[in-house]
Design an enzyme around this catalytic site. Structure first.
Site, PDB file in Angstrom:
ATOM      1  N   SER A   1      -1.811  -3.707  -0.393  1.00 49.78           N
ATOM      2  CA  SER A   1      -2.693  -2.692  -0.978  1.00 49.78           C
ATOM      3  C   SER A   1      -4.018  -2.600  -0.240  1.00 49.78           C
ATOM      4  O   SER A   1      -4.560  -3.615   0.210  1.00 49.78           O
ATOM      5  CB  SER A   1      -2.968  -3.077  -2.436  1.00 49.78           C
ATOM      6  OG  SER A   1      -4.088  -2.389  -2.934  1.00 49.78           O
ATOM      7  N   SER A   2      -4.559  -1.382  -0.166  1.00 54.43           N
ATOM      8  CA  SER A   2      -5.872  -1.224   0.470  1.00 54.43           C
ATOM      9  C   SER A   2      -6.980  -1.870  -0.361  1.00 54.43           C
ATOM     10  O   SER A   2      -8.108  -1.993   0.112  1.00 54.43           O
ATOM     11  CB  SER A   2      -6.164   0.262   0.703  1.00 54.43           C
ATOM     12  OG  SER A   2      -6.081   0.977  -0.512  1.00 54.43           O
TER      13      SER A   2
ATOM     14  N   ASP B   1     -13.004  -8.232 -30.410  1.00 53.87           N
ATOM     15  CA  ASP B   1     -11.943  -9.233 -30.252  1.00 53.87           C
ATOM     16  C   ASP B   1     -11.673  -9.516 -28.775  1.00 53.87           C
ATOM     17  O   ASP B   1     -11.633 -10.661 -28.335  1.00 53.87           O
ATOM     18  CB  ASP B   1     -10.610  -8.709 -30.836  1.00 53.87           C
ATOM     19  CG  ASP B   1     -10.579  -8.659 -32.353  1.00 53.87           C
ATOM     20  OD1 ASP B   1     -11.450  -9.258 -33.008  1.00 53.87           O
ATOM     21  OD2 ASP B   1      -9.661  -7.999 -32.886  1.00 53.87           O
TER      22      ASP B   1
ATOM     23  N   SER C   1       0.823  -1.214   0.000  1.00 50.42           N
ATOM     24  CA  SER C   1       0.000   0.000   0.000  1.00 50.42           C
ATOM     25  C   SER C   1       0.857   1.265   0.000  1.00 50.42           C
ATOM     26  O   SER C   1       1.791   1.390   0.796  1.00 50.42           O
ATOM     27  CB  SER C   1      -0.892  -0.006   1.241  1.00 50.42           C
ATOM     28  OG  SER C   1      -1.739   1.121   1.267  1.00 50.42           O
ATOM     29  N   GLY C   2       0.546   2.202  -0.908  1.00 45.83           N
ATOM     30  CA  GLY C   2       1.123   3.536  -0.843  1.00 45.83           C
ATOM     31  C   GLY C   2       2.601   3.630  -1.154  1.00 45.83           C
ATOM     32  O   GLY C   2       3.248   4.616  -0.787  1.00 45.83           O
TER      33      GLY C   2
ATOM     34  N   HIS D   1     -15.483   5.115  -9.538  1.00 47.70           N
ATOM     35  CA  HIS D   1     -14.244   4.617  -8.969  1.00 47.70           C
ATOM     36  C   HIS D   1     -13.209   4.324 -10.061  1.00 47.70           C
ATOM     37  O   HIS D   1     -12.253   5.082 -10.207  1.00 47.70           O
ATOM     38  CB  HIS D   1     -14.576   3.366  -8.141  1.00 47.70           C
ATOM     39  CG  HIS D   1     -13.420   2.802  -7.381  1.00 47.70           C
ATOM     40  ND1 HIS D   1     -13.540   1.810  -6.443  1.00 47.70           N
ATOM     41  CD2 HIS D   1     -12.098   3.073  -7.425  1.00 47.70           C
ATOM     42  CE1 HIS D   1     -12.359   1.520  -5.944  1.00 47.70           C
ATOM     43  NE2 HIS D   1     -11.466   2.265  -6.519  1.00 47.70           N
TER      44      HIS D   1
ATOM     45  N   HIS E   1      -6.979   3.563 -11.917  1.00 47.93           N
ATOM     46  CA  HIS E   1      -7.918   4.673 -12.112  1.00 47.93           C
ATOM     47  C   HIS E   1      -7.663   5.289 -13.481  1.00 47.93           C
ATOM     48  O   HIS E   1      -7.711   6.513 -13.629  1.00 47.93           O
ATOM     49  CB  HIS E   1      -7.739   5.733 -11.019  1.00 47.93           C
ATOM     50  CG  HIS E   1      -7.980   5.254  -9.634  1.00 47.93           C
ATOM     51  ND1 HIS E   1      -7.396   5.813  -8.533  1.00 47.93           N
ATOM     52  CD2 HIS E   1      -8.765   4.252  -9.160  1.00 47.93           C
ATOM     53  CE1 HIS E   1      -7.798   5.177  -7.440  1.00 47.93           C
ATOM     54  NE2 HIS E   1      -8.625   4.230  -7.791  1.00 47.93           N
TER      55      HIS E   1
ATOM     56  N   TYR F   1      -5.883 -15.972 -32.678  1.00 46.83           N
ATOM     57  CA  TYR F   1      -4.871 -14.929 -32.595  1.00 46.83           C
ATOM     58  C   TYR F   1      -3.641 -15.410 -31.815  1.00 46.83           C
ATOM     59  O   TYR F   1      -3.746 -16.193 -30.886  1.00 46.83           O
ATOM     60  CB  TYR F   1      -5.463 -13.700 -31.904  1.00 46.83           C
ATOM     61  CG  TYR F   1      -4.531 -12.522 -31.836  1.00 46.83           C
ATOM     62  CD1 TYR F   1      -4.351 -11.677 -32.926  1.00 46.83           C
ATOM     63  CD2 TYR F   1      -3.825 -12.258 -30.667  1.00 46.83           C
ATOM     64  CE1 TYR F   1      -3.492 -10.583 -32.845  1.00 46.83           C
ATOM     65  CE2 TYR F   1      -2.968 -11.165 -30.587  1.00 46.83           C
ATOM     66  CZ  TYR F   1      -2.806 -10.333 -31.677  1.00 46.83           C
ATOM     67  OH  TYR F   1      -1.956  -9.261 -31.603  1.00 46.83           O
TER      68      TYR F   1
END
Lengths: 241, 241, 241, 241
Positions: free
Chosen positions: D96-97, D142, D63-64, D182, D119, D236
Site C-alpha cells: 500500500s502507498s 465507552d 497497493s491498488g 484526508h 476514507h 464489557y
C-alpha cells in the site's frame, strides 16, 4: 355478490394464477430498492376480465405479512369493490389495509393496471411538509413530466385516500402522488410500471432533497421539460412489439 | 455505410466478443456501488480497430433493459457515428439513448477508451445547483487533480451533450463532468477506468456535501493538489507491465 | 438462589430451548435492518414460567460477541434479577452488559415479553439532542400513537437505565424510548414485537429528521392520531388465532 | 538489509502465514461496513518476532488491488522500515502507498499491533473541516473515552503522516485520529481491534453529524465520560482467557 375462485372460468383462473406470480415477484422489488421496512408497502395489479365475468379483478399483498413469507399463493384476489374473493381454503389471508385505495383507483381510472404504495423515506419526508418536489432533474422531466404533486391528508377506513389519489393524478402527467403526512402512491399501465414509478419517485425526492440542502436548485424551463417528457415516453427503451 | 458483424475480419470479431464480455461485467459495478436505479446508467468501451477496418467501434448498454437481464450477447456494438452494427439477429437490441454522447466523446478525444454515465445521487445534486465540487480531499486531488467541473444544460437528441462533455473536459485534469440538472459523465483510458471515475466522483461529491452541511471546509493549497495528483498518477498501484 | 438449567423441569427446559432459538433468530434482524454495528445491540424475550418454577426467566445476547458468531447455544438464560443461570458448561458466556436494564423492565412491566436495545443512527441522534420525535407521520400514529419520548441520562452499572425506561414508558402509548445521549430501547408483547418497534422507531426518526431538514412539518391533529392508533392496533394484519 | 521470506526460521514463516490469513480476512470487513470504495483503505497487523529475528514485521494490503481479488497470498510482508520482504516470486506485489505511515506507527508505539486507514465518509467530512467530533454519545465515551481528535494536514511521501498520527494519539485515549482533509487512521492491540475502531469512528462521526444537523447536542460531563470509558475497557465482553 361473493365470488369464489373455483367458480371462475378456467381461462380466468389461469390469468389469476399468472397475476399472483407477477405481483408476488414485484413485491421483492420494494425491499430490494429499500422502499419499505418490515411489512409496510404493497403492490397490486389489475386483471382485465370484465368481458369474461362482468367485472375486473386485482391481486394485492396480504395485510401485515413479512416480505420473507410472501409467495404467489399468499397473494389476495379482490373484486373492484375491494372484497377478497374466496379461494376455497379456510385460512385464506386478509388483503392489505390499503386495499380500498387501490380499488378506488382501478374503478375510477380505466387505463391504470397497477398501483403501488410505500412509505419510502425521502418521498414521505416531502409529504410530511406538504411540499411538492420541484422538477429540476432531467430524469424527473423524463419520467414524471413535471413536479411530484401533494395529495390531501386522508384517513384510512373509507374512500378518502383513493379519492385523494385520483383527484390529484387525473389531470397530471405524474404517475406519483405524495399523500400528506403519509407517503407516496404510484400508478402505472401494469404492476411493474407502477413499481418503476415508486422507485423513481424516491430517487428524485432524495436527489432534489440533497440538492436543496446546500442552496438553490436551477429550474428547468417548461418547454425543455415538455420536450424531455415527450421524447422519453416515445423513444426510450426497446420498440414495443 | 452499414456494418454487419458477420462481415468483419475474424480477429475484429474476436475483439468485439471480448469487449462485449468486459462491458457486460462492468455494468454490474454500477448497481453494486449504488450509482444507478432501475435501468438508468450506461458504460461503453472503445474497440481500437481503425487500422483493420478503417474506423473504431464501441460497445454500449441496450436502452431500457434491467441490470438483471444484461449479458454479453445483449451489449450493442456501434460505429463512432453512433449507429449500431447489425449482428444478423432480427431482434437485436437498440443502443442506450445516450449513445450519441458516448460516440461524440470517442470521436473528439482520441485517448479516451471508456465512457460512463449515471444519475448518482450526490453528483446529480451538485449538478442540479450548477455548482462544481471544490477540491478539499486528498483522495480528490489524487484522482481528479482539482474540482469536478459543471457542464452546460443540454437536451438529448443531438450532439449537444457530447459537445458539452468534451468542451468541459478537454483542458481539465478531471475525468468527470457534472452536466447541469442531469448528472455525471466520466471518461477513462478504458471502460474500467471510467467506471472507477464514476465511483469516485460520487464518493467525493457525497463526502464534500456532508462536510459542507455543518460549516466551512478547509481548502487544499494548489501546489499540494498538484503534488498529490502527480504522485498518484505515477506511483500508486502496481507497476504497469 | 442459583438456578441450574439441568435442574429445571423438562417442560421448562423445552421452553428455554425454543426461546433461545427464537432470540438467536431475532438478533439477525438487527444487522439486516442496519440498526447495529459490530457487537452492539441486544434482544431479549421473557419465558413465562413463574407458575412452574416460581419466577419467570429471560433469554438475552451474550456480551461482546459478533453477530456472525451467534446461535441458539450462545444465548444466555437469566433470572429476573439479571443473574445468568448455569447450563453445566464451564465456558458459558456472560450476558449483555445491558442485562440489568432488560431485567428491570420485565420485573416492573408484567405485560412486556420482549425488550430490544440498539444505537440506531437517527434515533440516537434525536437522543443526543434530548428531543422527542414529533408525531407527523401516519405510520408513526399507527405504530406508536404519538411522539417518541426521551428518557433520562443514566449510567450503566445500576438500575438507573431500567428505571428510566419504565418511568418514561409506563404511561405512554409508545413502545420506544430514546435514552438521552445513549439510544433507543423498545418493548413489546414478545421479542419479535420489540424488534418491530426497534425497526420502526429508527424509520420514523430518520424520516422526520429528513423532513425537518428543509422546513416545518405539518402536525397531525390529536384526534386523527387517536383514530389511526386505535384502528392499527385492532384491525391491521391477519386475525389473531 | 533485505529480508527474504525463505530465509526466515520455520516458526517465523508460520507466524507470517497465519498473519497473512488474518489480515486478508480483516480486509473483508472494510467493504462490509461500507468504509471504503474501489481499492481505497488498508489494514495491517504487526508480527512480534523481534526476539527471533531482531526486528518485528507487519503484513499490509497491496497497493491498488480490488477487494474482490485479495487473499492471503496477495498480502505483503514488510519490515518496520516499510520495505517489503521478498517472497521468492518475481511478480510479488507492491505494498500500500500508506505503508510508511503504518510502519512509523509500529516503530513509535510499542503496544500497537494493528493499524487501519480508510476514507470513510462521515469521518472524512469532519476531517475536511478540521473539526474534532465531540463526545456526546455513551458509545463514544465507552469506545474512545472522549472526542475524536484532528491530526495535521500532511502529504504522502515521507514520514509526516505517520508522525502526525503518533503525535496526535500518543497522549489520547482515542484509538482514532482524523487526518485533516484526508481521513481516519485507527490503531489497536491487533488488526481486529483497529478495524473495530475504524467501524466505530465512522459510526460516531455519522451519528453526531446527524444529531448536529437539527440543533445543539447535549454534552456528557467529563466524570461520566471517565466512568463509562473505565467500565467499558474493563468489564464489557467475555472474560479474557
Amino acid at each position: 355478490m361473493t365470488l369464489n375462485l373455483a367458480d371462475l372460468p378456467a381461462d380466468v383462473q389461469e390469468q389469476v394464477a399468472t397475476t399472483r406470480r407477477v405481483v408476488s415477484d414485484l413485491h421483492a422489488e420494494l425491499p430490494r430498492w429499500e422502499l419499505v421496512v418490515w411489512t409496510a408497502g404493497n403492490v397490486s395489479q389489475r386483471i382485465r376480465v370484465a368481458d369474461r365475468i362482468g367485472e375486473d379483478l386485482f391481486v394485492i399483498k396480504p395485510s401485515g405479512v413479512s416480505y420473507d413469507d410472501l409467495g404467489p399463493e399468499k397473494m389476495v384476489v379482490c373484486t373492484l369493490d375491494g372484497k377478497k374473493i374466496l379461494d376455497g381454503t379456510p385460512d385464506s389471508l386478509q388483503p392489505s389495509s390499503d386495499t380500498a385505495a387501490h380499488a378506488y383507483v382501478y374503478t375510477h381510472m380505466d387505463t391504470i393496471g397497477g398501483v403501488v404504495h410505500t412509505h419510502s423515506t425521502y418521498a414521505t419526508a416531502w409529504a410530511s411538509r406538504g411540499e411538492e418536489v420541484p422538477c429540476v432533474l432531467t430524469m424527473m422531466a423524463d419520467e414524471f413530466g413535471g413536479p411530484i404533486p401533494i395529495g390531501p391528508f386522508a384517513l384510512i377506513g373509507d374512500d378518502s385516500i383513493g379519492r385523494g389519489i385520483v383527484e390529484t393524478l387525473k389531470d397530471s402527467r405524474s404517475r406519483a402522488v405524495l399523500m400528506q403526512n403519509h407517503g407516496p402512491f404510484t400508478i402505472g399501465s401494469d404492476g411493474r410500471d407502477a413499481v418503476k414509478a415508486a422507485v423513481m419517485v424516491e430517487e428524485v425526492a432524495r436527489t432534489v432533497h440533497i440538492a436543496r440542502q446546500l442552496g438553490d436548485v436551477i429550474p428547468i424551463p417548461q418547454e425543455k421539460i415538455d420536450s424531455l417528457f415527450d421524447r422519453y415516453q416515445n423513444v426510450y427503451g426497446q420498440p414495443k412489439k
